[in-house]
Scaffold this motif. Structure first.
Motif, PDB file in Angstrom:
ATOM      1  N   TYR A   1      -1.448   1.777   6.696  1.00  0.00           N
ATOM      2  CA  TYR A   1      -1.989   3.066   6.266  1.00  0.00           C
ATOM      3  C   TYR A   1      -2.062   3.168   4.745  1.00  0.00           C
ATOM      4  CZ  TYR A   1       2.795   4.764   5.372  1.00  0.00           C
ATOM      5  OH  TYR A   1       4.072   4.934   4.897  1.00  0.00           O
ATOM      6  N   LEU A   2      -1.129   2.547   4.031  1.00  0.00           N
ATOM      7  CA  LEU A   2      -1.189   2.540   2.568  1.00  0.00           C
ATOM      8  C   LEU A   2      -2.279   1.588   2.079  1.00  0.00           C
ATOM      9  CD1 LEU A   2       2.610   2.615   1.667  1.00  0.00           C
ATOM     10  CD2 LEU A   2       0.965   4.484   1.471  1.00  0.00           C
ATOM     11  N   LYS A   3      -2.401   0.435   2.728  1.00  0.00           N
ATOM     12  CA  LYS A   3      -3.474  -0.504   2.372  1.00  0.00           C
ATOM     13  C   LYS A   3      -4.838   0.145   2.556  1.00  0.00           C
ATOM     14  CE  LYS A   3      -1.163  -4.885   3.415  1.00  0.00           C
ATOM     15  NZ  LYS A   3      -1.172  -6.068   4.282  1.00  0.00           N
ATOM     16  N   ASP A   4      -4.991   0.896   3.644  1.00  0.00           N
ATOM     17  CA  ASP A   4      -6.261   1.570   3.913  1.00  0.00           C
ATOM     18  C   ASP A   4      -6.564   2.616   2.842  1.00  0.00           C
ATOM     19  OD1 ASP A   4      -6.556   0.036   6.203  1.00  0.00           O
ATOM     20  OD2 ASP A   4      -5.971   1.647   7.582  1.00  0.00           O
ATOM     21  N   ALA A   5      -5.567   3.376   2.448  1.00  0.00           N
ATOM     22  CA  ALA A   5      -5.766   4.397   1.413  1.00  0.00           C
ATOM     23  C   ALA A   5      -6.117   3.743   0.078  1.00  0.00           C
ATOM     24  CB  ALA A   5      -4.516   5.264   1.279  1.00  0.00           C
ATOM     25  N   ILE A   6      -5.437   2.671  -0.255  1.00  0.00           N
ATOM     26  CA  ILE A   6      -5.715   1.949  -1.505  1.00  0.00           C
ATOM     27  C   ILE A   6      -7.136   1.395  -1.476  1.00  0.00           C
ATOM     28  CG2 ILE A   6      -5.112  -0.139  -2.814  1.00  0.00           C
ATOM     29  CD1 ILE A   6      -2.141   0.542  -2.050  1.00  0.00           C
ATOM     30  N   ALA A   7      -7.548   0.851  -0.355  1.00  0.00           N
ATOM     31  CA  ALA A   7      -8.912   0.315  -0.227  1.00  0.00           C
ATOM     32  C   ALA A   7      -9.944   1.427  -0.394  1.00  0.00           C
ATOM     33  CB  ALA A   7      -9.083  -0.380   1.122  1.00  0.00           C
ATOM     34  N   GLU A   8      -9.674   2.586   0.163  1.00  0.00           N
ATOM     35  CA  GLU A   8     -10.610   3.716   0.045  1.00  0.00           C
ATOM     36  C   GLU A   8     -10.760   4.151  -1.412  1.00  0.00           C
ATOM     37  OE1 GLU A   8     -13.284   6.746   0.712  1.00  0.00           O
ATOM     38  OE2 GLU A   8     -12.714   5.120   2.069  1.00  0.00           O
TER      39      GLU A   8
ATOM     40  N   LEU B   1       4.743   4.476 -15.473  1.00  0.00           N
ATOM     41  CA  LEU B   1       5.150   5.602 -14.635  1.00  0.00           C
ATOM     42  C   LEU B   1       6.667   5.627 -14.612  1.00  0.00           C
ATOM     43  CD1 LEU B   1       2.139   5.288 -13.876  1.00  0.00           C
ATOM     44  CD2 LEU B   1       2.772   6.225 -11.656  1.00  0.00           C
ATOM     45  N   GLU B   2       7.212   6.724 -15.135  1.00  0.00           N
ATOM     46  CA  GLU B   2       8.661   6.855 -15.285  1.00  0.00           C
ATOM     47  C   GLU B   2       9.079   8.273 -14.911  1.00  0.00           C
ATOM     48  OE1 GLU B   2      10.232   5.446 -19.068  1.00  0.00           O
ATOM     49  OE2 GLU B   2       8.260   4.605 -19.530  1.00  0.00           O
TER      50      GLU B   2
ATOM     51  N   HIS C   1       7.699   3.584  -4.475  1.00  0.00           N
ATOM     52  CA  HIS C   1       6.749   2.994  -5.413  1.00  0.00           C
ATOM     53  C   HIS C   1       5.459   2.567  -4.720  1.00  0.00           C
ATOM     54  CE1 HIS C   1       9.351  -0.329  -4.165  1.00  0.00           C
ATOM     55  NE2 HIS C   1       8.350  -1.138  -4.415  1.00  0.00           N
ATOM     56  N   GLN C   2       5.514   2.248  -3.421  1.00  0.00           N
ATOM     57  CA  GLN C   2       4.294   1.893  -2.700  1.00  0.00           C
ATOM     58  C   GLN C   2       3.369   3.119  -2.588  1.00  0.00           C
ATOM     59  OE1 GLN C   2       7.411   1.420  -1.518  1.00  0.00           O
ATOM     60  NE2 GLN C   2       7.620  -0.603  -0.645  1.00  0.00           N
ATOM     61  N   LEU C   3       3.939   4.274  -2.298  1.00  0.00           N
ATOM     62  CA  LEU C   3       3.155   5.506  -2.184  1.00  0.00           C
ATOM     63  C   LEU C   3       2.600   5.923  -3.542  1.00  0.00           C
ATOM     64  CD1 LEU C   3       2.116   7.814  -0.440  1.00  0.00           C
ATOM     65  CD2 LEU C   3       4.318   8.962  -0.788  1.00  0.00           C
ATOM     66  N   MET C   4       3.318   5.635  -4.616  1.00  0.00           N
ATOM     67  CA  MET C   4       2.842   5.995  -5.952  1.00  0.00           C
ATOM     68  C   MET C   4       1.517   5.309  -6.278  1.00  0.00           C
ATOM     69  SD  MET C   4       4.351   8.407  -7.310  1.00  0.00           S
ATOM     70  CE  MET C   4       3.228   8.320  -8.683  1.00  0.00           C
ATOM     71  N   ARG C   5       1.283   4.135  -5.721  1.00  0.00           N
ATOM     72  CA  ARG C   5       0.000   3.461  -5.958  1.00  0.00           C
ATOM     73  C   ARG C   5      -1.152   4.318  -5.441  1.00  0.00           C
ATOM     74  NH1 ARG C   5       1.049  -2.876  -4.557  1.00  0.00           N
ATOM     75  NH2 ARG C   5       3.252  -2.812  -5.076  1.00  0.00           N
ATOM     76  N   VAL C   6      -0.973   4.857  -4.241  1.00  0.00           N
ATOM     77  CA  VAL C   6      -2.007   5.694  -3.646  1.00  0.00           C
ATOM     78  C   VAL C   6      -2.176   6.968  -4.466  1.00  0.00           C
ATOM     79  CG1 VAL C   6      -2.720   6.989  -1.590  1.00  0.00           C
ATOM     80  CG2 VAL C   6      -1.571   4.773  -1.332  1.00  0.00           C
TER      81      VAL C   6
END
Length: 159
Positions: free
Chosen positions: A15-22, A76-77, A134-139
């Motif tokens: 689901y995170l990969k999909d959001a990042i791709a979008e 990002l801090e 940190h994975q969610l922060m990418r999105v």
């Protein structure tokens, strides 16, 4: 404008990969986007401050290899400046107007960034006083960059 996301760790969740791709697809209209992932260190549940520092340093050395002197580096801090979406758009637009053609956003691992990395930062940004994975922060970051470009163009951005 070239935007680089320099991050620690790989995304495993679909689901995170999909959001990042979008958001990567959406951003292709506005900028050249590059995502660079460096390996993360395994972090035990209960660790000493010395081990935490060692992990941050190892991850930091991997990140430093990708920082460029000709780029504007935004880390990002948790202690960074909090901006509205409009303020972030103004920051990105202002950098472009001032001749900056490359922005690198740096997201650390689960225990943050090393001091060596934060010393290379031109600007420290925080999205909240709360802590996010940190994975969610990418999105979240990609969504805000996309929103920024929509704001810069004067287009509706609540999409």
């Amino acid at each position: 404008m070239k935007i680089t996301l320099l991050t620690v760790g790989k995304i495993k969740e679909k689901y995170l990969k999909d959001a990042i791709a979008e958001y990567t697809k959406r951003l292709s209209k506005y900028c050249k986007l590059e995502v660079i992932e460096v390996a993360d260190e395994k972090t035990p549940d209960q660790i000493s401050e010395t081990v935490e520092n060692s992990i941050r340093e190892k991850e930091g050395e991997r990140l430093l290899k990708y920082l460029r002197d000709d780029a504007f580096v935004i880390t990002l801090e948790i202690q960074g400046c909090q901006l509205t979406s409009e303020d972030l758009a103004g920051k990105i637009e202002g950098l472009g107007i001032s001749g900056i053609s490359h922005i690198i956003f740096v997201i650390g691992g689960s225990i943050g960034l090393s001091r060596k990395v934060t010393k290379h930062s031109d600007y420290a940004l925080s999205f909240s006083c709360m802590t996010f994975p940190h994975q969610l922060m990418r999105v979240i970051l990609l969504e805000q960059i996309y929103r920024s470009y929509r704001i810069i163009q004067g287009a509706p951005y609540h999409k």
